[in-house]
Design an enzyme around this catalytic site. Structure first.
Site, PDB file in Angstrom:
ATOM      1  N   VAL A  87      37.880  43.398  33.717  1.00 43.95           N
ATOM      2  CA  VAL A  87      37.495  41.983  33.721  1.00 43.95           C
ATOM      3  C   VAL A  87      37.500  41.371  35.124  1.00 43.95           C
ATOM      4  O   VAL A  87      37.084  40.233  35.305  1.00 43.95           O
ATOM      5  CB  VAL A  87      38.356  41.125  32.758  1.00 43.95           C
ATOM      6  N   SER A 113      41.144  46.576  34.066  1.00 42.82           N
ATOM      7  CA  SER A 113      41.192  47.656  33.066  1.00 42.82           C
ATOM      8  C   SER A 113      40.835  49.036  33.606  1.00 42.82           C
ATOM      9  O   SER A 113      41.117  50.039  32.940  1.00 42.82           O
ATOM     10  CB  SER A 113      40.227  47.329  31.935  1.00 42.82           C
ATOM     11  N   TYR A 122      34.641  48.676  26.561  1.00 41.72           N
ATOM     12  CA  TYR A 122      35.115  47.795  25.488  1.00 41.72           C
ATOM     13  C   TYR A 122      34.301  48.028  24.218  1.00 41.72           C
ATOM     14  O   TYR A 122      33.866  49.153  23.968  1.00 41.72           O
ATOM     15  CB  TYR A 122      35.045  46.312  25.912  1.00 41.72           C
ATOM     16  N   LYS A 172      43.304  51.696  33.710  1.00 39.66           N
ATOM     17  CA  LYS A 172      43.648  52.483  32.515  1.00 39.66           C
ATOM     18  C   LYS A 172      43.244  53.946  32.693  1.00 39.66           C
ATOM     19  O   LYS A 172      43.844  54.839  32.102  1.00 39.66           O
ATOM     20  CB  LYS A 172      42.997  51.870  31.271  1.00 39.66           C
TER      21      LYS A 172
HETATM   22  N1  GLU Z   1      44.809  42.770  32.959  1.00 38.67           N
HETATM   23  C1  GLU Z   1      43.827  42.501  31.958  1.00 38.67           C
HETATM   24  C2  GLU Z   1      44.479  42.239  30.617  1.00 38.67           C
HETATM   25  O1  GLU Z   1      45.421  42.894  30.297  1.00 38.67           O
HETATM   26  C3  GLU Z   1      42.937  43.685  31.882  1.00 38.67           C
HETATM   27  C4  GLU Z   1      41.851  43.489  30.902  1.00 38.67           C
HETATM   28  C5  GLU Z   1      40.605  44.193  31.244  1.00 38.67           C
HETATM   29  O2  GLU Z   1      40.213  44.363  32.395  1.00 38.67           O
HETATM   30  O3  GLU Z   1      39.972  44.587  30.266  1.00 38.67           O
HETATM   31  O4  GLU Z   1      44.076  41.382  29.880  1.00 38.67           O
END
Ligand code: GLU
Length: 302
Positions: free
Chosen positions: A255, A61, A237, A64
């Site tokens: 994650v 994530s 989150y 992002k």
């Molecule tokens: N590639 C993971 C997903 O899309 C990223 C989630 C994350 O790191 O929060 O579920």
């Protein structure tokens, strides 16, 4: 600083047994939960590292942040925020609920729906190779590559993200090829970084978009201000509020076990610890960040 980091690492290690690696992407479940590392890169060019700060792991994530940076640079503020909101969601990162019931567009760029929407309008203007190059420059890490095993693993377990992507299409948010958008999003999550690469990126954000080592401007100042604010309010989150109170720094976790953080105008911070709490944040990583912030009085409202 070096001694302090080693002490913080030791305290962080006590938290490792209380978490577990992400296993909804099977390849992530195979990581060693005991890995723990931290890197701090200060504005005056000094770098401090402790523990497993050189182990490669997938950015997940935290990509992002890079996704949002590219979108703001390429399409500008008004366009990006006509597609994605800027409010914390209070829901899990991969939730569909609020997107379907309460909102016609994703709450913010730090949750999956927001990042997939952004990937969809980036994908025709920046392909994966260009995004890889952009990520390498922002992280000052030419060794970043695509972790093929993690990418394959996530691609074959992407039902939830695929559902989000098609829901976005049904709401008119995604106007381009849904599968290509999803593919770009997942590939960006599968880039391999280290705690050091994250500290490098953190320092560039802390310095308003300039690489303090070379003096090169990589991002516009107003783009960086938006990114840091959204990291502060939405980056951890549905634990973002707790992190704002206890740590008080812009931060984004993934994650894969990474945390990217920074103390504005002072330092970049990168952490790796794949043992996660229930919200998907590195359990020992958060503790180390809290201790670092407390001991160095880094809290924004200290
Ligand atoms: N590639 C993971 C997903 O899309 C990223 C989630 C994350 O790191 O929060 O579920």
């Amino acid at each position: 600083m070096q001694t302090r980091l080693e002490e913080i690492l030791e305290k962080g290690q006590e938290k490792v047994p209380y978490g577990k690696t992400a296993d909804y992407i099977p390849e992530l479940g195979r990581r060693d939960p005991n890995h723990l590392g931290i890197c701090v890169f200060t504005k005056d060019g000094k770098k401090y590292q402790a523990g497993d700060s050189q182990i490669r792991f997938t950015i997940q994530s935290i990509s992002k942040v890079i996704n949002l940076a590219a979108a703001l640079e390429q399409r500008g503020f008004d366009y990006v925020f006509s597609k994605v909101g800027m409010e914390p969601s209070g829901e899990a990162f991969n939730s569909l609920v609020e997107l379907d019931l309460t909102s016609s567009y994703p709450f913010n760029p730090m949750i999956n729906s927001g990042a997939i929407a952004i990937a969809s309008f980036l994908q025709p203007i920046m392909d994966f190779e260009e995004m890889l190059d952009f990520s390498r420059r922002l992280c000052m890490d030419p060794e970043i590559t695509l972790d093929e095993a993690v990418c394959r693993s996530e691609m074959s377990h992407a039902s939830r993200n695929r559902a989000i992507a098609y829901l976005l299409e049904s709401k008119g948010i995604i106007e381009n090829d849904v599968e290509k958008s999803l593919q770009l999003y997942i590939k960006l999550c599968s880039l391999s970084v280290t705690a050091e690469s994250l500290a490098n990126l953190g320092l560039i954000l802390a310095c308003g978009g300039i690489n303090p080592v070379t003096g090169e401007r990589l991002l516009k100042e107003d783009v960086v201000r938006v990114i840091k604010t959204i990291m502060f309010t939405c980056g951890m989150y549905d634990g973002s509020g707790t992190s704002a109170v206890y740590v008080g720094l812009p931060a984004k976790s993934g994650v894969g076990g990474g945390i990217l953080s920074l103390a504005d105008k002072k330092m970049g911070i990168g952490i790796y610890g794949p043992s996660l709490d229930q919200k998907g944040n590195s359990i020992a990583g958060q503790e180390m960040l809290r201790l670092l912030s407390k001991e160095l009085k880094l809290h924004l409202f200290a």
